[in-house]
Design a protein around this motif. Sequence first.
Motif, PDB file in Angstrom:
ATOM      1  N   CYS A 249       0.832  -1.206   0.000  1.00 51.04           N
ATOM      2  CA  CYS A 249       0.000   0.000   0.000  1.00 51.04           C
ATOM      3  C   CYS A 249       0.868   1.257   0.000  1.00 51.04           C
ATOM      4  O   CYS A 249       0.591   2.227  -0.715  1.00 51.04           O
ATOM      5  CB  CYS A 249      -0.916   0.005   1.221  1.00 51.04           C
ATOM      6  N   GLU A 263      -5.092  12.420  -4.381  1.00 50.54           N
ATOM      7  CA  GLU A 263      -6.241  11.769  -3.757  1.00 50.54           C
ATOM      8  C   GLU A 263      -6.098  10.251  -3.795  1.00 50.54           C
ATOM      9  O   GLU A 263      -6.414   9.546  -2.820  1.00 50.54           O
ATOM     10  CB  GLU A 263      -7.540  12.203  -4.440  1.00 50.54           C
ATOM     11  N   ALA A 264      -5.606   9.733  -4.929  1.00 50.70           N
ATOM     12  CA  ALA A 264      -5.387   8.288  -5.032  1.00 50.70           C
ATOM     13  C   ALA A 264      -4.314   7.844  -4.037  1.00 50.70           C
ATOM     14  O   ALA A 264      -4.421   6.768  -3.430  1.00 50.70           O
ATOM     15  CB  ALA A 264      -4.978   7.917  -6.457  1.00 50.70           C
ATOM     16  N   ARG A 266      -3.709   9.220  -1.135  1.00 52.87           N
ATOM     17  CA  ARG A 266      -4.348   9.198   0.185  1.00 52.87           C
ATOM     18  C   ARG A 266      -5.157   7.918   0.395  1.00 52.87           C
ATOM     19  O   ARG A 266      -5.165   7.350   1.495  1.00 52.87           O
ATOM     20  CB  ARG A 266      -5.256  10.414   0.354  1.00 52.87           C
ATOM     21  N   ASP A 267      -5.849   7.488  -0.647  1.00 53.14           N
ATOM     22  CA  ASP A 267      -6.652   6.256  -0.543  1.00 53.14           C
ATOM     23  C   ASP A 267      -5.767   5.072  -0.177  1.00 53.14           C
ATOM     24  O   ASP A 267      -6.133   4.246   0.668  1.00 53.14           O
ATOM     25  CB  ASP A 267      -7.379   5.981  -1.858  1.00 53.14           C
ATOM     26  N   TRP A 268      -4.584   4.987  -0.803  1.00 53.34           N
ATOM     27  CA  TRP A 268      -3.691   3.859  -0.519  1.00 53.34           C
ATOM     28  C   TRP A 268      -3.071   3.972   0.868  1.00 53.34           C
ATOM     29  O   TRP A 268      -2.816   2.960   1.526  1.00 53.34           O
ATOM     30  CB  TRP A 268      -2.613   3.751  -1.600  1.00 53.34           C
ATOM     31  N   ASP A 270      -4.672   5.218   3.397  1.00 55.58           N
ATOM     32  CA  ASP A 270      -5.763   4.777   4.275  1.00 55.58           C
ATOM     33  C   ASP A 270      -5.799   3.251   4.342  1.00 55.58           C
ATOM     34  O   ASP A 270      -6.020   2.663   5.409  1.00 55.58           O
ATOM     35  CB  ASP A 270      -7.104   5.305   3.768  1.00 55.58           C
ATOM     36  N   ARG A 271      -5.562   2.599   3.210  1.00 59.33           N
ATOM     37  CA  ARG A 271      -5.524   1.130   3.194  1.00 59.33           C
ATOM     38  C   ARG A 271      -4.349   0.615   4.013  1.00 59.33           C
ATOM     39  O   ARG A 271      -4.466  -0.388   4.729  1.00 59.33           O
ATOM     40  CB  ARG A 271      -5.411   0.614   1.758  1.00 59.33           C
TER      41      ARG A 271
END
Length: 298
Positions: A249, A263-264, A266-268, A270-271
């Motif tokens: 991640c 933004e992408a 940040r998503d990773w 968060d994972r």
Amino acid sequence: MRDMAAVPEAFEQAGILWLTSELEDLADLADEDLDCFANWAEPYLQWKKEAEDTPEYPGSEFSEQEQMELFIASLNHGYYSQADFIARRLDEPSRSFGRINAAMSFYTAQIDQPEQTDTPQPHNIMTLTEVEEKLIELTESEFSVAVKSQLYLHLAQCRFLLKKLPSAIDSLNLAFAPAADKLLQTEDAEMQQVQMAYLTASYYMVLICNLNKAVWDKVSLPTWLLPLKEALQVVQSTVDETAISAEQCCNMALLLLVENKLEAARDWLDRAEQKKPDRQERQIINTMRRKLTEMDKT
């Protein structure tokens, strides 16, 4: 006060925490115009003399495994001075490796805590200049390629902190070059591409953790690195949603961050948070979140 502190359980705990030498050093301090320390260590020294005559006295010797477990536990809890203290009791080269690790763990931890600018340096740990000098000495010694690569990686990190950018990049390239050379000799083209993609991500990780975007965009990258878009595609193709790790991640987030896909990224991150990251992965996550905030502002 001296007599109140003369508790056998306290002396035993001091041995476990490797603090007995500080008690024994009190006699020396009394000779340095600190009369208040005169005879302060006497209760401990008397207890030690009597305890050593008993069969159950454990002494102050620890197995190598116990020493390393205590050292690692100290670093994980942020007890950098204690980790350095333990490292000083090891034989060379473990002593130097341990002291460097303790010092660099402290200094790199400060990168992610910019608001704590007044954090005092832990007692007795090496200065960055001392770390750099010792690492240069060690890189000139006879070690395996893997060990030397790790030494050069520490040296690069140290020089980034010392604001010595050109020499930091040189050290970083020396750290990664042996692995790149080995991968380029791999006959399995698919395996070579996958491993080179992760090597590329690791290289960028060091840059991102130590430089801002305006600077890392100007760094001359080694020719053996995969192009960024290719590395991102390869890493993404290896991600298994059912067995993904915090490290994977972080690699995805890193490459997306460099690509300005914030933004992408940040998503990773968060994972990665959901994958129970270890201490080092947690530090990487915090650093990348800070970088994302900086990039949002610019």
